[in-house]
Design an enzyme around this catalytic site. Structure first.
Site, PDB file in Angstrom:
ATOM      1  N   CYS A  76      -6.968  31.851  16.459  1.00  0.00           N
ATOM      2  CA  CYS A  76      -5.756  31.094  16.169  1.00  0.00           C
ATOM      3  C   CYS A  76      -5.497  30.126  17.318  1.00  0.00           C
ATOM      4  CB  CYS A  76      -4.610  32.074  16.003  1.00  0.00           C
ATOM      5  SG  CYS A  76      -3.007  31.301  15.900  1.00  0.00           S
ATOM      6  N   TYR A  88      17.976  11.434  21.472  1.00  0.00           N
ATOM      7  CA  TYR A  88      17.131  12.395  20.736  1.00  0.00           C
ATOM      8  C   TYR A  88      17.935  13.699  20.595  1.00  0.00           C
ATOM      9  CZ  TYR A  88      13.524   9.187  22.584  1.00  0.00           C
ATOM     10  OH  TYR A  88      12.800   8.073  22.959  1.00  0.00           O
ATOM     11  N   CYS A 145       9.182  18.984  26.352  1.00  0.00           N
ATOM     12  CA  CYS A 145       8.278  20.095  26.025  1.00  0.00           C
ATOM     13  C   CYS A 145       6.837  19.720  26.355  1.00  0.00           C
ATOM     14  CB  CYS A 145       8.415  20.494  24.557  1.00  0.00           C
ATOM     15  SG  CYS A 145       8.077  19.143  23.440  1.00  0.00           S
TER      16      CYS A 145
HETATM   17  C1  SAM Z   1      12.698  17.837  21.054  1.00  0.00           C
HETATM   18  S1  SAM Z   1      13.850  17.442  19.809  1.00  0.00           S
HETATM   19  C2  SAM Z   1      15.355  17.654  20.688  1.00  0.00           C
HETATM   20  C3  SAM Z   1      16.586  17.781  19.840  1.00  0.00           C
HETATM   21  C4  SAM Z   1      17.831  18.308  20.546  1.00  0.00           C
HETATM   22  N1  SAM Z   1      18.051  17.667  21.801  1.00  0.00           N
HETATM   23  C5  SAM Z   1      17.783  19.806  20.706  1.00  0.00           C
HETATM   24  O1  SAM Z   1      17.793  20.316  21.829  1.00  0.00           O
HETATM   25  O2  SAM Z   1      17.757  20.509  19.674  1.00  0.00           O
HETATM   26  C6  SAM Z   1      13.632  15.741  19.622  1.00  0.00           C
HETATM   27  C7  SAM Z   1      14.499  15.077  18.567  1.00  0.00           C
HETATM   28  O3  SAM Z   1      14.240  13.678  18.589  1.00  0.00           O
HETATM   29  C8  SAM Z   1      14.262  13.182  17.267  1.00  0.00           C
HETATM   30  N2  SAM Z   1      13.520  11.910  17.311  1.00  0.00           N
HETATM   31  C9  SAM Z   1      12.178  11.722  17.232  1.00  0.00           C
HETATM   32  N3  SAM Z   1      11.892  10.420  17.406  1.00  0.00           N
HETATM   33  C10 SAM Z   1      13.073   9.780  17.613  1.00  0.00           C
HETATM   34  C11 SAM Z   1      13.420   8.431  17.886  1.00  0.00           C
HETATM   35  N4  SAM Z   1      12.500   7.471  17.952  1.00  0.00           N
HETATM   36  N5  SAM Z   1      14.721   8.138  18.064  1.00  0.00           N
HETATM   37  C12 SAM Z   1      15.679   9.089  17.992  1.00  0.00           C
HETATM   38  N6  SAM Z   1      15.405  10.387  17.728  1.00  0.00           N
HETATM   39  C13 SAM Z   1      14.116  10.728  17.564  1.00  0.00           C
HETATM   40  C14 SAM Z   1      13.664  14.294  16.446  1.00  0.00           C
HETATM   41  O4  SAM Z   1      14.034  14.185  15.093  1.00  0.00           O
HETATM   42  C15 SAM Z   1      14.259  15.528  17.138  1.00  0.00           C
HETATM   43  O5  SAM Z   1      15.472  15.887  16.548  1.00  0.00           O
END
Ligand code: SAM
Length: 477
Positions: free
Chosen positions: A79, A335, A432
């Site tokens: 896996c 984000y 991450c």
């Molecule tokens: C790692 S997650 C973090 C979300 C939040 N901060 C949390 O702790 O739950 C990244 C987030 O960025 C969003 N995302 C991805 N690309 C993006 C973009 N170009 N502009 C804005 N948001 C984006 C994704 O949908 C996701 O919800």
């Protein structure tokens, strides 16, 4: 070099690579060996030779490392997920701490002295069972397919492939998942429902998504299908709805021939279309004891939500400590997902603005602000790299603190550029992927910011991934 393909070599593993592979030297050449761990004396077959390094396949462990433990999962080698499962948890944490440090130096261009000065001890999971740290994930997506005999199976993709390892009980996921998966397979067999075949795009069921609210106990089951509906849908609903914890059964329509798991359309076929979960704030200065208030979040199937809730509390606590907010501060949470960080920040700040691209997540975020009675927060839907420059250039928005928590690929350059122009006093970067993080830190530090604090938190035990929280401060002019 004196060795060639298929030669058998003995290698003392002295380090671990980014993918969790063992690294050692043979005749001065670096050799990478999957499934070997630091401290092993390994016997391996040379598979591929490059100019300065080679890949080899582990044949046997001649002398096992003192860091080896008995892996709990029999599939851990095949896996792609748990590449570190055969290594003691403390050593996994050391590996992740080194990974952050190495990326800061190698990709970020920081000196080893700076890296050592800013890097604080990684926050591991409490190891409360003898077997170690398992069952921490609140979300799992299981592909559905057929085995060689044509039997319906579900489980996980073998590393770097799309062939499914039949396993309904991954030890990283919730225990309840097994019964749910077996119930879905039984429904498929009894009702002649086919599995999707990605080779020719035929068949119906693609994935089974299970999401659990660890504090609420609520479970959402969502079948991703290559069609508009399920045959004998009621049979599935009847089989699942009485099971402990299940509060919603949904289908997600994905008729695209691509590797993207979820389609855009969701239908709730029974129960609720969201689950709830509660995150408590912890005091990171006092070794993560519960403190402050908690927030309850509504989470819908297409929205991002952190997968390890116990460690999420710690990640957010570190972020909040790094942000050092006052009631006067204007904060941008870029984000922002369903607004989790935004709400914790809003409690301590003057005003918080969130940006998120997924419309359903923004809807969840607004709902979450409402149910938690937080009024000093506003969410914008769209891409950060478009919304932030637009708001800055047209409306002249300001920020005292910016929090960014982008997906694995890191921040878009237009977003970084606008962040710098906005001149916030502090930037808190949550990531991450410490490689893309380090790339972006380099850009920010070249443009007037200084690396102050870096702290890893292990959200993904047994995997090679690590969450990192960083504080940057504006350099004095
Ligand atoms: C790692 S997650 C973090 C979300 C939040 N901060 C949390 O702790 O739950 C990244 C987030 O960025 C969003 N995302 C991805 N690309 C993006 C973009 N170009 N502009 C804005 N948001 C984006 C994704 O949908 C996701 O919800």
């Amino acid at each position: 070099m004196d060795f060639k393909k298929n030669d058998i070599v003995r290698v003392l593993i002295e380090d671990m690579g980014h993918e969790g592979e063992g690294v050692g030297k043979v005749e001065g050449y670096t050799v990478f060996i999957k499934d070997a761990i630091i401290g092993d004396l390994a016997e391996a077959v040379i598979m591929k030779i490059h100019k300065n390094y080679a890949y080899a396949k582990l044949k046997k462990v001649v002398t096992p490392s003192s860091f080896r433990v008995e892996p709990k999962c029999i599939f851990h080698k095949e896996c792609g997920g748990c590449r570190l499962q055969a290594m003691q948890y403390e050593k996994q944490l050391e590996y992740k701490q080194n990974k952050i440090r190495n990326n800061l130096i190698r990709i970020g261009g920081f000196s080893p002295q700076t890296a050592d000065m800013v890097l604080e001890p990684i926050v591991g999971m409490p190891k409360d069972t003898e077997e170690g740290v398992f069952r921490y994930r609140n979300k799992a997506q299981y592909p559905v397919g057929k085995d060689k005999e044509g039997r319906l199976i579900t489980g996980f993709y073998a590393g770097r492939t799309h062939s499914i390892i039949a396993n309904t009980d991954c030890y990283l996921g919730a225990e309840e998942n097994q019964e749910i998966l077996e119930t879905v397979l039984k429904y498929m067999v009894n009702n002649g429902v086919s599995a999707y075949d990605e080779k020719d795009g035929t068949g119906l069921i693609r994935h089974i998504l299970i999401r659990t609210g660890f504090t609420s106990g609520e479970i959402m089951v969502c079948l991703v299908i290559n069609g508009r509906g399920l045959p004998r849908q009621q049979a599935l609903v009847d089989a699942l709805k009485g099971m402990k914890g299940i509060t919603g059964i949904l289908i997600n329509i994905n008729q695209q021939r691509s590797n993207v798991i979820m389609g855009k359309e969701i239908k709730t076929i029974w129960g609720k279309d969201i689950i709830r979960d509660t995150i408590h704030m912890r005091d990171s200065a006092r070794d993560f004891v519960l403190t402050g208030r908690s927030f309850t979040f509504a989470i819908s199937p297409l929205s991002f939500y952190q997968v390890n809730p116990l460690q999420t509390e710690k990640v957010y606590s570190i972020a909040l400590e790094f942000a050092g907010l006052t009631k006067k501060d204007v904060v941008w949470d870029i984000y922002c997902g369903i607004g989790t960080i935004s709400l914790f920040m809003a409690e301590q700040a003057g005003q918080v603005y969130g940006i998120e691209t997924v419309p359903e997540a923004v809807e969840d975020a607004r709902k979450n602000a409402f149910i938690n009675v937080i009024e000093n927060v506003e969410f914008f839907q769209g891409k950060a790299e478009e919304i932030l420059p637009e708001k800055y250039e047209k409306e002249g928005i300001a920020a005292d603190v910016i929090v960014v928590d982008p997906p694995r690929k890191g921040c878009d350059e237009a977003c970084l550029e606008t962040m710098v122009k906005m001149k916030p006093d502090r930037i808190v970067y949550i990531s991450c992927d410490s490689a893309t993080l380090s790339r972006d830190l380099k850009i920010l530090c070249d443009r007037g910011y200084e690396l102050q604090r870096v702290r890893g938190a292990d959200q993904f035990p047994h995997t090679t991934h690590v969450e990192t929280v960083v504080l940057l401060e504006k350099k004095a002019q």
